[in-house]
Design a protein around this motif. Structure first.
Motif, short mmCIF file in Angstrom:
data_model
loop_
_atom_site.label_atom_id
_atom_site.label_comp_id
_atom_site.label_asym_id
_atom_site.label_seq_id
_atom_site.Cartn_x
_atom_site.Cartn_y
_atom_site.Cartn_z
N VAL A 56 -1.65 0.12 1.16
CA VAL A 56 -1.67 -1.41 1.93
C VAL A 56 -3.46 -1.00 2.35
N THR A 57 -4.22 -1.99 2.69
CA THR A 57 -5.60 -2.15 2.57
C THR A 57 -4.96 -4.09 3.47
N GLY A 58 -6.34 -4.02 4.11
CA GLY A 58 -6.99 -4.96 4.69
C GLY A 58 -8.18 -4.75 5.94
N MET A 59 -8.78 -6.08 5.84
CA MET A 59 -10.18 -6.04 6.90
C MET A 59 -9.30 -6.88 8.23
N GLY A 60 -10.09 -5.75 9.02
CA GLY A 60 -10.06 -6.89 10.39
C GLY A 60 -8.55 -6.44 11.01
N LYS A 61 -8.32 -7.67 11.36
CA LYS A 61 -6.77 -8.08 12.44
C LYS A 61 -5.54 -7.58 10.27
N SER A 62 -6.22 -8.21 9.59
CA SER A 62 -5.53 -8.17 8.50
C SER A 62 -4.99 -6.25 8.61
N GLY A 63 -5.94 -5.76 8.69
CA GLY A 63 -6.25 -3.89 8.51
C GLY A 63 -4.88 -3.69 9.39
N HIS A 64 -5.78 -4.21 10.49
CA HIS A 64 -4.17 -3.69 11.55
C HIS A 64 -2.93 -3.62 11.49
N ILE A 65 -2.52 -4.86 10.75
CA ILE A 65 -1.51 -4.98 10.50
C ILE A 65 -1.14 -4.14 9.36
N ALA A 66 -1.81 -4.25 8.32
CA ALA A 66 -1.28 -3.57 6.99
C ALA A 66 -1.08 -1.85 7.31
N GLY A 67 -1.81 -1.64 8.22
CA GLY A 67 -1.85 -0.14 8.94
C GLY A 67 -0.74 0.15 9.20
N LYS A 68 0.26 -1.00 10.19
CA LYS A 68 1.60 -1.06 10.93
C LYS A 68 2.95 -0.90 9.51
N ILE A 69 2.63 -1.95 8.28
CA ILE A 69 3.55 -2.30 7.84
C ILE A 69 3.21 -0.66 6.43
N ALA A 70 2.01 0.12 6.80
CA ALA A 70 2.30 1.11 5.51
C ALA A 70 2.98 2.48 6.20
N ALA A 71 2.78 2.40 7.02
CA ALA A 71 3.49 3.03 8.02
C ALA A 71 5.27 3.10 8.37
N THR A 72 5.57 1.26 8.13
CA THR A 72 7.15 1.39 8.13
C THR A 72 7.28 1.26 6.91
N LEU A 73 6.80 1.19 5.80
CA LEU A 73 7.45 1.64 4.24
C LEU A 73 7.39 3.00 3.81
N ALA A 74 6.64 3.99 4.27
CA ALA A 74 6.61 4.91 4.68
C ALA A 74 7.49 5.57 5.44
N SER A 75 7.90 4.78 6.35
CA SER A 75 9.53 5.73 7.10
C SER A 75 10.31 5.74 7.02
N THR A 76 10.17 4.69 5.78
CA THR A 76 11.71 3.67 5.70
C THR A 76 12.29 3.98 4.40
N GLY A 77 11.68 5.38 3.50
CA GLY A 77 11.89 5.95 1.81
C GLY A 77 11.02 5.30 1.44
N THR A 78 9.48 4.59 1.59
CA THR A 78 8.74 3.60 0.26
C THR A 78 7.30 4.72 0.71
N PRO A 79 7.10 5.59 -0.51
CA PRO A 79 5.80 6.25 -0.15
C PRO A 79 4.96 5.33 -0.41
N ALA A 80 3.39 5.57 1.34
CA ALA A 80 2.70 4.11 1.51
C ALA A 80 2.13 4.91 1.94
N PHE A 81 0.70 4.60 2.26
CA PHE A 81 -0.47 4.26 3.47
C PHE A 81 -1.78 3.76 2.94
N PHE A 82 -2.14 3.55 4.26
CA PHE A 82 -3.38 2.52 4.99
C PHE A 82 -4.66 3.27 4.07
N VAL A 83 -5.66 1.92 3.66
CA VAL A 83 -6.82 2.76 2.84
C VAL A 83 -7.86 1.70 3.30
N HIS A 84 -8.59 1.10 4.16
CA HIS A 84 -9.68 0.85 4.61
C HIS A 84 -10.47 0.61 3.45
N PRO A 85 -10.64 -1.31 2.64
CA PRO A 85 -10.94 -1.71 1.76
C PRO A 85 -12.54 -1.97 2.05
#
Length: 331
Positions: A56-85
Motif C-alpha cells: 500500500v502506498t500514498g503520499m502526504g495525508k493519503s500516505g498516512h491513510i495508506a499506512g493504516k489500511i496496510a496495518a488493517t489488512l495485515a491484522s485481518t488475514g491479508t499480508p500487507a505493508f506500506f511503502v513510501h512512494p
C-alpha cells in the motif's frame, strides 16, 4: 457583551463547526456505497489471488491513510505493508516483488511520486489497484482496478485540507479489509494470532489448560473423607476449594469456602461430618481446552471464584482460580 456571554458564543460556534464537519464526513462515507461496482470485486480478487503481499502506498495525508489500511489488512488475514512512494523511487522499490499487488492512494490521482511508479510496476508485471477521487485521473486509468473514493467536498471550509476525502479513503480501505476477511472465513482466533501481546490476544488464545494448577497442586480428597481432611486440603493448596472424587477417580463434587460457611450455619458440631454430607455435588467444571475467557464468564455467571478442570471422562486434572485469570491479564 460580558466575558461569560462571549465565551458561551465562542463555545457554541466551535460546536457548530464540529457538527458541520462530522455531518460532511458522514455524508462522504454514505456516498461511497453508490461507487461500489465490479471494480471493487476485481480489486478483492486481485488481493485474494496475490501470492505475495499487498503493498500500500500514498503520499502526504493519503500516505498516512495508506499506512493504516496496510496495518488493517495485515491484522485481518491479508499480508500487507506500506511503502513510501518517494522512497520507492530511491531504492525501496526493491521491497516490491512480482508476486505482489500494489494498492495506491491519491485523491487527485496525479500525485507525482505515485504516478512515477507506474512504468516500473508495469515492467515488473505487478497488478495495480488505485484508490482516487477522480476516475479519469492518470492513476485511475493505468490501474487494473480503480476504487472511486470521490467526495463532493472537503469538510474544510476552504475545501482544501484533506478531510472528507481521507475519511472516505479510510472507510473504503476498511471495507476492502472486511470483505476479504469474511470471504476467507477469518476467525477471532486468527485475529488473536496477529495480536499475541495485547489483552485481546490473551482473551482469545489462552486456554484453561495453560493456567490451571495440576499434579501435586490439584486439591482433591476421596468420597467418605472426614470434613476435617477436606478443610486441611483446602488450606494446604490455597485455592479456596477441593475436588471430591469417587472410587473411579471421577469428580463427584466440590467443597468450597462458601460451602464451609453454609456448613457452619447448619451444623454446630463438625467433628463427625463427612465431606459427602456437605459438598456441592457435581459442581461447575471446566475443560483444559476451554478458552480462559469462557471460564471467566462461567465464574461470573455463577458467582464462584474457582473451577475444577476435568478431562473427557470427568476425572479432575486441574484447578483454576479467579486469581490465575487476573494474573494472566485475561480479565
Amino acid at each position: 457583551m460580558t466575558r461569560d456571554s462571549t465565551a458561551s458564543t465562542a463555545s457554541s460556534a466551535l460546536r457548530d463547526s464540529a457538527r458541520r464537519t462530522l455531518l460532511l464526513e458522514q455524508q462522504a462515507i454514505a456516498g461511497l456505497a453508490k461507487h461500489l461496482d465490479d471494480a471493487f470485486d476485481h480489486a478483492c480478487q486481485l488481493m485474494l489471488q496475490c501470492r505475495g503481499r499487498v503493498v500500500v502506498t500514498g503520499m502526504g495525508k493519503s500516505g498516512h491513510i495508506a499506512g493504516k489500511i496496510a496495518a488493517t489488512l495485515a491484522s485481518t488475514g491479508t499480508p500487507a505493508f506500506f511503502v513510501h512512494p518517494g522512497e520507492a523511487s530511491h531504492g525501496d522499490l526493491g521491497m516490491i516483488t512480482p508476486g505482489d499487488v500494489v494498492l495506491a492512494l491519491s485523491n487527485s490521482g496525479e500525485t507525482a511520486e505515485v504516478t512515477a511508479l507506474l512504468p516500473l510496476l508495469k515492467r515488473m508485471g505487478v497488478p495495480l489497484i488505485s484508490m482516487t477521487g477522480r476516475p479519469g485521473s492518470t492513476l485511475a486509468r493505468h490501474a487494473e482496478a480503480h476504487l472511486d473514493a470521490g467526495v463532493e467536498r472537503e469538510a474544510c471550509p476552504l475545501d482544501l485540507a484533506p478531510t472528507s476525502s481521507t475519511t472516505a479513503a479510510l472507510a473504503l480501505g476498511d471495507a476492502l479489509a472486511v470483505a476479504l476477511l469474511e470471504y476467507r472465513g477469518f476467525t477471532a482466533e486468527d485475529f488473536a494470532l496477529s495480536h499475541p501481546g495485547g489483552s485481546l490476544g490473551k482473551r482469545l488464545l489462552l486456554r484453561v489448560g495453560d493456567l490451571m494448577h495440576g499434579g501435586a497442586r490439584l486439591p482433591q480428597v476421596p468420597l467418605g473423607s472426614p470434613l476435617r481432611d477436606a478443610l486441611l486440603e483446602i488450606t494446604r493448596q490455597g485455592l479456596g476449594f477441593t475436588c471430591v472424587v469417587d472410587e473411579q477417580g471421577l469428580l463427584a463434587g466440590v467443597y468450597t469456602d462458601g460451602d464451609l460457611r453454609r456448613t457452619l450455619d447448619h451444623h454446630s458440631d463438625l467433628r463427625d461430618l463427612k465431606v459427602d454430607d456437605v459438598m456441592t455435588r457435581q459442581g461447575k467444571r471446566a475443560h483444559p481446552e476451554m478458552l480462559a475467557a469462557e471460564a471467566v464468564k462461567l465464574m461470573e455467571d455463577h458467582r464462584i471464584s474457582a473451577l475444577a478442570v476435568v478431562d473427557d471422562q470427568g476425572r479432575p486434572v486441574g484447578a483454576l482460580h479467579m486469581h490465575d485469570l487476573l494474573a494472566s491479564g485475561v480479565i
